[in-house]
Design a protein around this motif. Structure first.
Motif, short mmCIF file in Angstrom:
data_model
loop_
_atom_site.label_atom_id
_atom_site.label_comp_id
_atom_site.label_asym_id
_atom_site.label_seq_id
_atom_site.Cartn_x
_atom_site.Cartn_y
_atom_site.Cartn_z
N CYS A 112 -24.80 33.94 11.29
CA CYS A 112 -25.26 32.75 10.95
C CYS A 112 -24.25 31.70 11.38
N ALA A 113 -24.72 30.31 11.20
CA ALA A 113 -23.87 29.11 11.16
C ALA A 113 -23.26 28.81 9.90
N VAL A 114 -22.02 28.16 9.78
CA VAL A 114 -21.75 27.75 8.59
C VAL A 114 -21.36 26.27 8.97
N ILE A 115 -21.57 25.47 7.89
CA ILE A 115 -21.04 23.90 7.78
C ILE A 115 -20.28 23.80 6.61
N SER A 116 -19.14 23.68 6.96
CA SER A 116 -18.05 23.56 5.85
C SER A 116 -17.81 21.81 5.39
N VAL A 117 -17.87 21.52 4.16
CA VAL A 117 -17.96 20.21 3.82
C VAL A 117 -16.40 19.72 3.29
N ASP A 118 -16.08 18.61 3.91
CA ASP A 118 -14.74 18.13 3.47
C ASP A 118 -15.05 17.05 2.77
N TYR A 119 -15.35 17.26 1.35
CA TYR A 119 -15.98 16.27 0.45
C TYR A 119 -14.71 15.61 -0.14
N ARG A 120 -15.05 14.53 -0.67
CA ARG A 120 -13.99 13.71 -1.19
C ARG A 120 -13.53 14.39 -2.74
N LEU A 121 -12.22 13.90 -3.02
CA LEU A 121 -11.59 14.59 -4.00
C LEU A 121 -11.47 13.61 -5.26
N GLU A 124 -9.35 10.28 -7.22
CA GLU A 124 -9.63 9.00 -6.55
C GLU A 124 -11.32 8.80 -6.19
N HIS A 125 -11.83 9.92 -6.13
CA HIS A 125 -13.26 9.94 -6.05
C HIS A 125 -14.06 10.78 -7.05
N PRO A 126 -14.15 10.34 -8.34
CA PRO A 126 -14.81 10.95 -9.47
C PRO A 126 -16.27 11.33 -9.15
N TYR A 127 -16.87 12.18 -10.03
CA TYR A 127 -18.17 12.22 -9.90
C TYR A 127 -19.23 10.95 -9.91
N PRO A 128 -19.96 10.54 -9.07
CA PRO A 128 -20.92 11.61 -8.31
C PRO A 128 -20.40 11.83 -6.94
N ALA A 129 -19.15 11.43 -6.44
CA ALA A 129 -18.84 11.35 -5.07
C ALA A 129 -18.74 12.87 -4.46
N PRO A 130 -18.06 13.70 -5.22
CA PRO A 130 -18.22 15.11 -4.60
C PRO A 130 -19.47 15.83 -4.32
N VAL A 131 -20.47 15.68 -5.09
CA VAL A 131 -21.74 16.55 -5.12
C VAL A 131 -22.58 15.50 -4.17
N GLU A 132 -22.26 14.31 -4.08
CA GLU A 132 -23.16 13.25 -3.06
C GLU A 132 -22.59 13.65 -1.62
N ASP A 133 -21.39 13.96 -1.62
CA ASP A 133 -20.89 14.47 -0.13
C ASP A 133 -21.56 15.84 0.38
N CYS A 134 -21.81 16.80 -0.60
CA CYS A 134 -22.09 18.04 -0.21
C CYS A 134 -23.67 17.74 -0.11
N GLY A 164 -18.17 26.49 -5.54
CA GLY A 164 -19.15 27.11 -5.99
C GLY A 164 -19.95 26.23 -7.13
N GLY A 165 -19.31 25.54 -7.84
CA GLY A 165 -20.06 24.51 -8.82
C GLY A 165 -20.80 23.52 -8.09
N LEU A 166 -20.02 23.20 -7.14
CA LEU A 166 -20.60 21.89 -6.24
C LEU A 166 -21.68 22.55 -5.58
N ALA A 167 -21.67 23.50 -5.25
CA ALA A 167 -22.92 24.34 -4.38
C ALA A 167 -24.18 24.43 -5.42
N ALA A 168 -23.92 25.01 -6.49
CA ALA A 168 -24.85 24.94 -7.70
C ALA A 168 -25.37 23.60 -7.86
N ALA A 169 -24.54 22.68 -8.10
CA ALA A 169 -25.03 21.29 -8.30
C ALA A 169 -25.88 20.72 -7.03
N THR A 170 -25.55 20.99 -5.89
CA THR A 170 -26.30 20.51 -4.87
C THR A 170 -27.55 21.18 -4.74
#
Length: 333
Positions: A112-121, A124-134, A164-170
């Motif tokens: 498979c292909a994998v795309i790994s996300v360098d989401y904001r942390l 400095e970048h609270p919710y919803p920034a990380p899940v928005e990036d994903c 894993g939590g961000l993946a479930a949220a996405t």
């Protein structure tokens, strides 16, 4: 620190001989996180496996977002299923390169292909920034499927720990926003519940890698004063979701000896109750992230083999129509 009596004997011996460097978050001022991130980034990490092409790309838009793509060299121009991957780090730490060895093995061995996300942390970048990036990365993968040489009918989301939590949220966000369609969610010891009220959340005030205090720190950084309140939305903490129907099939795992054990088990059971085909694996004698800390020992190697087998089954075969909205997912065959 004395280890839990249920800790796997081989791992206990390895930890006694060479304990992992501690990550102390409890009481750490937020302004000192940058130095901690830099120190962790300077540690050597296992490289990608040979035979996997790794490429960094930046998504267009006003907010810079890097994604790191992995593709088996042997695949040529063939359209592959794709796993959008989210790294761990308690919402405050981590970067894609940490998982180079793990996800390149997924790409190579699950074809498979994998795309790994360098989401904001956070903070400095609270919710919803990380899940928005994903979610943005997932939409980009679907929109650019032809140029990325991936099959848009075989998109999956996955991650480990906070990832894993961000993946479930996405997956929840994709369902409620009408897509992109997903055929699978791959949730390794996911960080799901900001309330920290389960038995395992209270039990592991001391732990090999991720104690209760660190978990409280991560949620506070992400949610600020909302953490633990009734106002937290499910896209921040997926355990808050009242309706789990219409989500793609799932694999959820956790270690016996970790803060996330009970919330992961409950989430898996709730998925099943909602009609979502779900596999749950509780690893006996295992601590949080054990397969990454001690990858060459017997139990971690067994977990790694299981992950590959799960991905092969979920992503393999012909393209299947993915689940979106309240539509029921295609049955596993």
């Amino acid at each position: 620190m004395a280890h839990h009596p249920n800790l796997d004997a081989e791992m206990a011996a390895a930890l006694a001989a060479d304990p992992p460097p501690p990550t102390v978050l409890d009481g750490l001022p937020y302004e000192e996180l940058a130095a901690l991130r830099a120190e962790r980034a300077a540690r050597p990490v296992a490289p990608p496996l040979p035979g996997v092409v790794v490429t960094d790309q930046w998504l267009p838009g006003p907010i810079s977002l890097r994604v790191r793509t992995y593709r088996p060299r042997s695949a040529g121009s063939r359209a592959l299923p794709c796993l959008v991957w989210v790294h761990g780090g308690g919402m405050v730490l981590g970067y894609p390169e940490t998982d180079d060895a793990r996800v390149s093995a997924y790409a190579l061995e699950a074809d498979c292909a994998v795309i790994s996300v360098d989401y904001r942390l956070a903070p400095e970048h609270p919710y919803p920034a990380p899940v928005e990036d994903c979610y943005r990365a997932l939409r980009w993968a679907a929109d650019q499927a032809e140029s990325l040489r991936i099959d848009p009918g075989r998109l999956a989301i996955g991650g480990i720990s906070a990832g894993g939590g961000l993946a479930a949220a996405t997956a929840l966000l994709a369902r409620d926003s009408g897509g992109p369609g997903l055929i699978f969610q791959f949730l390794l010891c996911p960080m799901l519940d900001d309330r920290n009220t389960t038995g395992s959340s209270r039990e592991f005030a001391e732990a090999v890698t991720w104690p209760r205090a660190s978990n409280l720190y991560g949620w506070a950084a992400l949610l600020g004063p909302l953490a633990g309140s009734d106002e937290v939305p499910p896209y921040a903490a997926p355990a808050r979701a009242e309706d789990l129907s219409g989500l793609p099939p799932a694999y959820v795992d956790a270690g016996e000896l970790e803060v996330f054990r009970d919330e992961c088990a409950r989430y898996a059971l709730r998925l099943i109750e909602a009609g979502v085909s779900t596999e749950f694996h509780l690893w006996p004698g295992a601590f949080h992230g054990f397969d990454g800390v001690l990858p060459h020992l017997a139990l971690p190697r067994r977990a790694a083999r299981e992950q590959i087998a799960v991905l092969r089954r979920a992503l393999g075969g012909t393209s299947r129509r993915p689940a979106t909205g309240s539509e029921a997912p295609a049955p596993e065959t």
